[in-house]
Write a protein that holds these residues in place. Sequence first.
Motif, PDB file in Angstrom:
ATOM      1  N   SER A 160     -17.262  25.804   3.751  1.00  0.00           N
ATOM      2  CA  SER A 160     -18.090  24.716   3.233  1.00  0.00           C
ATOM      3  C   SER A 160     -18.218  23.604   4.253  1.00  0.00           C
ATOM      4  O   SER A 160     -17.257  23.271   4.939  1.00  0.00           O
ATOM      5  N   ILE A 161     -19.404  23.057   4.336  1.00  0.00           N
ATOM      6  CA  ILE A 161     -19.656  21.872   5.157  1.00  0.00           C
ATOM      7  C   ILE A 161     -20.117  20.794   4.180  1.00  0.00           C
ATOM      8  O   ILE A 161     -21.153  20.955   3.536  1.00  0.00           O
ATOM      9  N   TYR A 162     -19.341  19.746   4.038  1.00  0.00           N
ATOM     10  CA  TYR A 162     -19.693  18.726   3.053  1.00  0.00           C
ATOM     11  C   TYR A 162     -19.459  17.330   3.619  1.00  0.00           C
ATOM     12  O   TYR A 162     -18.760  17.155   4.610  1.00  0.00           O
ATOM     13  N   GLY A 163     -20.073  16.369   2.991  1.00  0.00           N
ATOM     14  CA  GLY A 163     -19.925  14.978   3.406  1.00  0.00           C
ATOM     15  C   GLY A 163     -21.105  14.153   2.936  1.00  0.00           C
ATOM     16  O   GLY A 163     -22.030  14.661   2.294  1.00  0.00           O
ATOM     17  N   LYS A 177     -24.784  17.441   8.493  1.00  0.00           N
ATOM     18  CA  LYS A 177     -24.315  18.716   7.947  1.00  0.00           C
ATOM     19  C   LYS A 177     -25.344  19.830   8.151  1.00  0.00           C
ATOM     20  O   LYS A 177     -24.998  20.929   8.588  1.00  0.00           O
ATOM     21  N   THR A 178     -26.603  19.539   7.860  1.00  0.00           N
ATOM     22  CA  THR A 178     -27.646  20.557   8.006  1.00  0.00           C
ATOM     23  C   THR A 178     -27.829  20.924   9.467  1.00  0.00           C
ATOM     24  O   THR A 178     -27.991  22.101   9.817  1.00  0.00           O
ATOM     25  N   ALA A 210     -24.933  23.139  10.391  1.00  0.00           N
ATOM     26  CA  ALA A 210     -25.092  24.467   9.798  1.00  0.00           C
ATOM     27  C   ALA A 210     -26.169  25.263  10.525  1.00  0.00           C
ATOM     28  O   ALA A 210     -26.003  26.453  10.810  1.00  0.00           O
TER      29      ALA A 210
END
Length: 106
Positions: A44-47, A53-54, A57
């Motif tokens: 997961s990439i979150y914040g 983040k995009t 990714a």
Amino acid sequence: MVRTLRRTTSYVDDQDYIFVGLQDVVRTLLDELLKAETRRSVVSIYGMGGLGKTTLARNLYNSPNIVNSFPTCAWICVSLEYNTMDLLRNIIKSSCNCCIEQTTFA
């Protein structure tokens, strides 16, 4: 009351300067994604919004190591309000397009 789902897109500028100082993070995520394990896992990439983040990714998604390691790929955008069936349809469409492109141009 009829609700319409808001569609989003992800514009990503392919400039490398965005990743100054994040090389260790990219390397760690690539190692995690390319780890040879039989079990499936989720990364997961979150914040907060605007942190990149995009962009991170997309950079991982387009990495030659990832492209060469996964035979099927899919890129979809998910809004705060979403329909699960629409997401699954988009994943299938994206995956099929990827397979067709690889078959046609490979």
